[in-house]
Design a protein around this motif. Sequence first.
Motif, mmCIF file in Angstrom:
data_model
loop_
_atom_site.group_PDB
_atom_site.id
_atom_site.type_symbol
_atom_site.label_atom_id
_atom_site.label_comp_id
_atom_site.label_asym_id
_atom_site.label_seq_id
_atom_site.Cartn_x
_atom_site.Cartn_y
_atom_site.Cartn_z
ATOM 1 N N VAL A 60 0.846 -1.195 0.000
ATOM 2 C CA VAL A 60 0.000 0.000 0.000
ATOM 3 C C VAL A 60 0.880 1.242 0.000
ATOM 4 C CG1 VAL A 60 -1.833 1.245 1.200
ATOM 5 C CG2 VAL A 60 -1.777 -1.254 1.287
ATOM 6 N N LEU A 61 0.586 2.175 -0.876
ATOM 7 C CA LEU A 61 1.369 3.398 -0.962
ATOM 8 C C LEU A 61 1.023 4.313 0.211
ATOM 9 C CD1 LEU A 61 3.409 4.343 -3.133
ATOM 10 C CD2 LEU A 61 1.610 5.807 -4.042
ATOM 11 N N ASP A 62 2.038 4.884 0.871
ATOM 12 C CA ASP A 62 1.788 5.710 2.054
ATOM 13 C C ASP A 62 1.936 7.200 1.789
ATOM 14 O OD1 ASP A 62 4.628 6.337 2.274
ATOM 15 O OD2 ASP A 62 4.886 4.339 3.112
ATOM 16 N N ASN A 63 2.049 7.597 0.511
ATOM 17 C CA ASN A 63 2.061 9.016 0.145
ATOM 18 C C ASN A 63 1.535 9.164 -1.266
ATOM 19 O OD1 ASN A 63 5.573 8.515 0.329
ATOM 20 N ND2 ASN A 63 4.375 8.314 -1.538
ATOM 21 N N SER A 64 1.388 10.404 -1.697
ATOM 22 C CA SER A 64 0.847 10.687 -3.022
ATOM 23 C C SER A 64 1.899 11.382 -3.876
ATOM 24 C CB SER A 64 -0.397 11.575 -2.908
ATOM 25 O OG SER A 64 -1.389 10.979 -2.104
ATOM 26 N N PHE A 65 1.700 11.310 -5.208
ATOM 27 C CA PHE A 65 2.584 11.989 -6.151
ATOM 28 C C PHE A 65 1.729 12.821 -7.089
ATOM 29 C CE2 PHE A 65 4.481 7.845 -5.171
ATOM 30 C CZ PHE A 65 5.642 8.261 -4.540
ATOM 31 N N SER A 66 2.140 14.070 -7.287
ATOM 32 C CA SER A 66 1.388 14.977 -8.143
ATOM 33 C C SER A 66 2.337 15.717 -9.073
ATOM 34 C CB SER A 66 0.609 15.988 -7.279
ATOM 35 O OG SER A 66 -0.082 16.917 -8.085
ATOM 36 N N THR A 67 1.863 16.060 -10.261
ATOM 37 C CA THR A 67 2.674 16.833 -11.196
ATOM 38 C C THR A 67 2.708 18.302 -10.778
ATOM 39 O OG1 THR A 67 0.765 17.176 -12.645
ATOM 40 C CG2 THR A 67 2.177 15.290 -13.128
ATOM 41 N N ILE A 68 3.842 18.927 -10.975
ATOM 42 C CA ILE A 68 3.996 20.366 -10.765
ATOM 43 C C ILE A 68 3.918 21.090 -12.098
ATOM 44 C CG2 ILE A 68 5.717 22.130 -10.167
ATOM 45 C CD1 ILE A 68 6.556 20.380 -7.834
ATOM 46 N N SER A 69 4.490 20.480 -13.119
ATOM 47 C CA SER A 69 4.431 20.993 -14.484
ATOM 48 C C SER A 69 3.876 19.874 -15.360
ATOM 49 C CB SER A 69 5.835 21.386 -14.952
ATOM 50 O OG SER A 69 6.625 20.220 -15.157
ATOM 51 N N PRO A 70 3.559 20.152 -16.631
ATOM 52 C CA PRO A 70 3.209 19.038 -17.523
ATOM 53 C C PRO A 70 4.323 18.014 -17.538
ATOM 54 C CG PRO A 70 2.691 21.131 -18.559
ATOM 55 C CD PRO A 70 3.468 21.460 -17.311
ATOM 56 N N CYS A 71 3.964 16.747 -17.418
ATOM 57 C CA CYS A 71 4.962 15.677 -17.322
ATOM 58 C C CYS A 71 4.706 14.593 -18.356
ATOM 59 C CB CYS A 71 4.928 15.022 -15.931
ATOM 60 S SG CYS A 71 5.595 16.024 -14.598
ATOM 61 N N SER A 72 5.785 13.995 -18.804
ATOM 62 C CA SER A 72 5.711 12.739 -19.538
ATOM 63 C C SER A 72 6.106 11.647 -18.555
ATOM 64 C CB SER A 72 6.658 12.749 -20.739
ATOM 65 O OG SER A 72 6.647 11.495 -21.399
#
Length: 248
Positions: A96-108
């Motif tokens: 289970v993932l214990d954190n989140s990941f979000s884009t700051i700029s457009p990402c590939s």
Amino acid sequence: MRSSIRPGYNPLIRKLESIFTLTDDERQALEHLPMQTTAIKEGQDIVREGDRLSRSCLILSGFACTYKTTAQGKRQIVSFVIAGDIPDLQSLHLKVLDNSFSTISPCSVGFVTHDALRDLCTCYPRIASAFWRETLIDAAIFREWVMNVGRRDAYHRMAHILCELMVRMKAAGLAEGHVCDLPITQVEFADALGLTTVHVNRVFQQLRGDGLIVTQGTRLTIPDWDKLREVGEFDPMYLHLEHAEAAA
């Protein structure tokens, strides 16, 4: 920041070779690692806390961040993610993932199944060692961030994180000299450093006034690298880079 990838530039190989020496066979295996590539707009979650993952994400271009939120919805950014990083590599072993990941700029973003990563590590045990080293360095960065936020004032705190980002960008081939594209907003710096946006704005003005940084849009220039390092008490040892010149 452009979302396209430069011809001949493999972010994963570049990242691993900044911390580990790869053989030609290992580079070739990484070149042919199967992945599904997706373009993701800025401000979008890539994965969320509580997700059960069957694949990991590789940032191919752009900027992202790792974060956690309080019960009241306040965000704490715990790391910035650049090209070549696999921010959820731990999901290979943690269900289970214990954190989140979000884009700051457009990402590939390249998504690689865990089965493909396990096969790669089985066939090339040294790549497994490189991934292990990568996760250990991530832990070292987290420790340094705790120190930075907990024991430095805002001015020195900001100087330190700007030094870290510049060194990591240079190691990834994303900076020339002490100049790079850094599309991180003052809101995101505030969430990373435990400050208000007003305080972040004041610190940036002070750093510019002291001649330590120059900003133009998303472009960051550090005209006096040695002085900024001194102010931020920045020692790149915790990044454990293979080539010392990347930290100079």
